[in-house]
Design a protein around this motif. Structure first.
Motif, PDB file in Angstrom:
ATOM      1  N   TYR A  17      63.918  26.403  26.263  1.00  0.00           N
ATOM      2  CA  TYR A  17      63.188  27.194  25.261  1.00  0.00           C
ATOM      3  C   TYR A  17      63.380  28.703  25.430  1.00  0.00           C
ATOM      4  CZ  TYR A  17      60.938  22.699  24.497  1.00  0.00           C
ATOM      5  OH  TYR A  17      60.701  21.376  24.225  1.00  0.00           O
ATOM      6  N   GLY A  59      60.217  26.039  30.431  1.00  0.00           N
ATOM      7  CA  GLY A  59      59.955  24.726  29.860  1.00  0.00           C
ATOM      8  C   GLY A  59      61.218  23.896  29.736  1.00  0.00           C
ATOM      9  N   GLY A  60      61.029  22.615  29.483  1.00  0.00           N
ATOM     10  CA  GLY A  60      62.167  21.722  29.309  1.00  0.00           C
ATOM     11  C   GLY A  60      61.724  20.373  28.786  1.00  0.00           C
ATOM     12  N   GLU A  61      62.703  19.546  28.439  1.00  0.00           N
ATOM     13  CA  GLU A  61      62.403  18.201  27.959  1.00  0.00           C
ATOM     14  C   GLU A  61      61.857  17.361  29.113  1.00  0.00           C
ATOM     15  OE1 GLU A  61      65.268  19.699  28.160  1.00  0.00           O
ATOM     16  OE2 GLU A  61      66.408  19.603  26.302  1.00  0.00           O
ATOM     17  N   ASP A  62      61.278  16.195  28.762  1.00  0.00           N
ATOM     18  CA  ASP A  62      60.703  15.325  29.795  1.00  0.00           C
ATOM     19  C   ASP A  62      61.717  15.018  30.904  1.00  0.00           C
ATOM     20  OD1 ASP A  62      58.471  15.298  28.240  1.00  0.00           O
ATOM     21  OD2 ASP A  62      58.388  13.115  27.970  1.00  0.00           O
ATOM     22  N   GLN A  65      62.323  17.949  33.129  1.00  0.00           N
ATOM     23  CA  GLN A  65      61.243  18.342  34.031  1.00  0.00           C
ATOM     24  C   GLN A  65      61.055  17.331  35.163  1.00  0.00           C
ATOM     25  OE1 GLN A  65      58.024  18.197  30.874  1.00  0.00           O
ATOM     26  NE2 GLN A  65      56.776  17.817  32.676  1.00  0.00           N
ATOM     27  N   CYS A  92      54.934  25.777  30.215  1.00  0.00           N
ATOM     28  CA  CYS A  92      55.011  24.420  29.652  1.00  0.00           C
ATOM     29  C   CYS A  92      55.455  23.392  30.700  1.00  0.00           C
ATOM     30  CB  CYS A  92      55.895  24.427  28.406  1.00  0.00           C
ATOM     31  SG  CYS A  92      55.588  23.011  27.337  1.00  0.00           S
ATOM     32  N   ALA A  93      56.687  22.891  30.655  1.00  0.00           N
ATOM     33  CA  ALA A  93      57.109  21.930  31.674  1.00  0.00           C
ATOM     34  C   ALA A  93      56.929  22.519  33.068  1.00  0.00           C
ATOM     35  CB  ALA A  93      58.562  21.534  31.458  1.00  0.00           C
ATOM     36  N   GLN A  96      53.394  22.026  34.001  1.00  0.00           N
ATOM     37  CA  GLN A  96      53.114  20.613  34.284  1.00  0.00           C
ATOM     38  C   GLN A  96      53.667  20.202  35.652  1.00  0.00           C
ATOM     39  OE1 GLN A  96      54.511  18.215  30.997  1.00  0.00           O
ATOM     40  NE2 GLN A  96      53.427  19.430  29.460  1.00  0.00           N
ATOM     41  N   ARG A 127      53.560  15.706  17.994  1.00  0.00           N
ATOM     42  CA  ARG A 127      53.883  16.705  19.015  1.00  0.00           C
ATOM     43  C   ARG A 127      53.246  18.043  18.639  1.00  0.00           C
ATOM     44  NH1 ARG A 127      57.527  16.714  23.077  1.00  0.00           N
ATOM     45  NH2 ARG A 127      58.467  18.719  23.567  1.00  0.00           N
ATOM     46  N   ASN A 150      55.490  23.906  21.973  1.00  0.00           N
ATOM     47  CA  ASN A 150      56.271  22.729  21.577  1.00  0.00           C
ATOM     48  C   ASN A 150      56.168  21.715  22.712  1.00  0.00           C
ATOM     49  OD1 ASN A 150      58.142  20.811  20.900  1.00  0.00           O
ATOM     50  ND2 ASN A 150      59.752  22.264  20.365  1.00  0.00           N
ATOM     51  N   HIS A 151      55.147  20.869  22.654  1.00  0.00           N
ATOM     52  CA  HIS A 151      54.949  19.933  23.766  1.00  0.00           C
ATOM     53  C   HIS A 151      54.232  18.669  23.313  1.00  0.00           C
ATOM     54  CE1 HIS A 151      50.619  21.275  24.398  1.00  0.00           C
ATOM     55  NE2 HIS A 151      51.098  22.302  23.722  1.00  0.00           N
ATOM     56  N   GLY A 152      54.478  17.598  24.074  1.00  0.00           N
ATOM     57  CA  GLY A 152      53.762  16.348  23.835  1.00  0.00           C
ATOM     58  C   GLY A 152      52.595  16.197  24.778  1.00  0.00           C
ATOM     59  N   GLY A 153      52.716  16.750  25.977  1.00  0.00           N
ATOM     60  CA  GLY A 153      51.701  16.566  27.007  1.00  0.00           C
ATOM     61  C   GLY A 153      50.424  17.347  26.740  1.00  0.00           C
ATOM     62  N   HIS A 194      55.839  29.774  24.583  1.00  0.00           N
ATOM     63  CA  HIS A 194      57.215  30.254  24.662  1.00  0.00           C
ATOM     64  C   HIS A 194      57.321  31.514  23.804  1.00  0.00           C
ATOM     65  CE1 HIS A 194      58.337  26.399  26.431  1.00  0.00           C
ATOM     66  NE2 HIS A 194      57.748  25.777  25.426  1.00  0.00           N
TER      67      HIS A 194
HETATM   68  N1  LIG Z   1      58.069  22.780  25.969  1.00  0.00           N
HETATM   69  C1  LIG Z   1      58.092  22.056  27.064  1.00  0.00           C
HETATM   70  O1  LIG Z   1      58.392  22.535  28.153  1.00  0.00           O
HETATM   71  C2  LIG Z   1      57.787  20.585  26.933  1.00  0.00           C
HETATM   72  C3  LIG Z   1      57.184  19.989  28.180  1.00  0.00           C
HETATM   73  C4  LIG Z   1      57.022  18.493  28.123  1.00  0.00           C
HETATM   74  N2  LIG Z   1      58.315  17.860  28.094  1.00  0.00           N
HETATM   75  C5  LIG Z   1      56.117  18.058  26.988  1.00  0.00           C
HETATM   76  O2  LIG Z   1      56.588  17.711  25.928  1.00  0.00           O
HETATM   77  O3  LIG Z   1      54.916  18.080  27.146  1.00  0.00           O
END
Ligand SMILES: NC(=O)CC[C@H](N)C(=O)O
Length: 246
Positions: A17, A59-62, A65, A92-93, A96, A127, A150-153, A194
């Motif tokens: 991101y 941050g990053g995708e699941d 991370q 973000c990631a 987490q 999301r 931009n996150h799911g968690g 972000h």
């Molecule tokens: N933007 C992000 O870093 C996404 C973090 C994590 N993968 C989530 O979707 O919650």
């Protein structure tokens, strides 16, 4: 005084991101004040230095991370740095990963570093994507924080952590009913924003820098930057303000 080291952690996996820009912002705001600074990029194969002045995670995708958590969980250098409350920004990631655990899309629970008293589980529903305005809850920040999430968690704070800000209007932040955004604990500032968040919120950058180097000399902003910033924010701000009811 030797250069201030801004340690950028694993941009190959936590770079989705553009959050590496936060390290560039921190270094630039020091240099603009006549303080030597360098970005120390820690790649996948590098050891994390324990003696950095500031640390930055993005941050990053699941899947990314999970890799980052596996790589950083046993990092002695990072453990030492976080143990002495080195100023750290985790987006973000990154946020987490520093918590006790997080759950990824396939439902599996992954251990984090456990240095932030937070847990992250799938929030369900769509999301959480969009612009966010949030009123800061920590001293030293005046105006609202702005950024893009931009996150799911969804992240729940334990008693050892405090929220960074409270979401105003639209936007999810941590995704909990109390509308908390981000987390502060020890030397860590965690956020879902972000942007990069420090480019959009220079006061947050200066808060982290003050923790690292003490009181900052006044900043002579180069000619043209306020104009450029206003032009860039122009199309975004009215929409965010409308959604936030501000
Ligand atoms: N933007 C992000 O870093 C996404 C973090 C994590 N993968 C989530 O979707 O919650």
């Amino acid at each position: 005084m030797s250069d201030v080291d801004v340690v950028l952690l694993l941009p190959e996996v936590l770079g989705t991101y553009g959050d590496a820009g936060n390290a560039a912002v921190l270094a630039a705001r020091l240099r603009w004040r006549g303080i030597g600074a360098r970005v120390v990029t820690v790649g996948w194969a590098d050891a994390v230095p324990a003696d950095g002045d500031l640390y930055v995670l993005g941050g990053g995708e699941d899947a990314a991370q999970v890799l980052a958590a596996d790589r950083l969980r046993d990092s002695i250098g990072l453990r030492r740095a976080l143990g002495r409350d080195a100023p750290t920004l985790a987006v973000c990631a990154g946020l987490q990963v520093l918590g006790h655990w997080f759950t990824v899309a396939d439902g599996s629970r992954v251990a984090g570093l456990g240095v932030l008293d937070v847990e992250t589980r799938p929030g369900g529903g769509p999301r959480r994507i969009g612009d966010v305005l949030a009123d800061p809850l920590v001293p030293g920040l005046a105006g609202p924080l702005a950024g893009f999430e931009n996150h799911g968690g969804v992240t729940t704070l334990g008693p050892g952590a405090a929220p960074l800000a409270r979401v105003r209007g639209a936007g999810a932040g941590n995704g909990t009913a109390d509308r908390a955004e981000g987390v502060v604990g020890g030397g860590i500032v965690g956020t879902y924003l972000h942007g990069p968040v420090l480019a959009r919120n220079p006061a947050l950058a200066d808060l982290l820098l003050t923790r690292a180097v003490g009181e900052l000399p006044p900043l002579q902003v180069p000619d043209g930057i306020p104009t450029t910033t206003a032009a860039r924010l122009g199309p975004v701000t009215p929409d965010v303000r409308r959604r936030a009811g501000a």
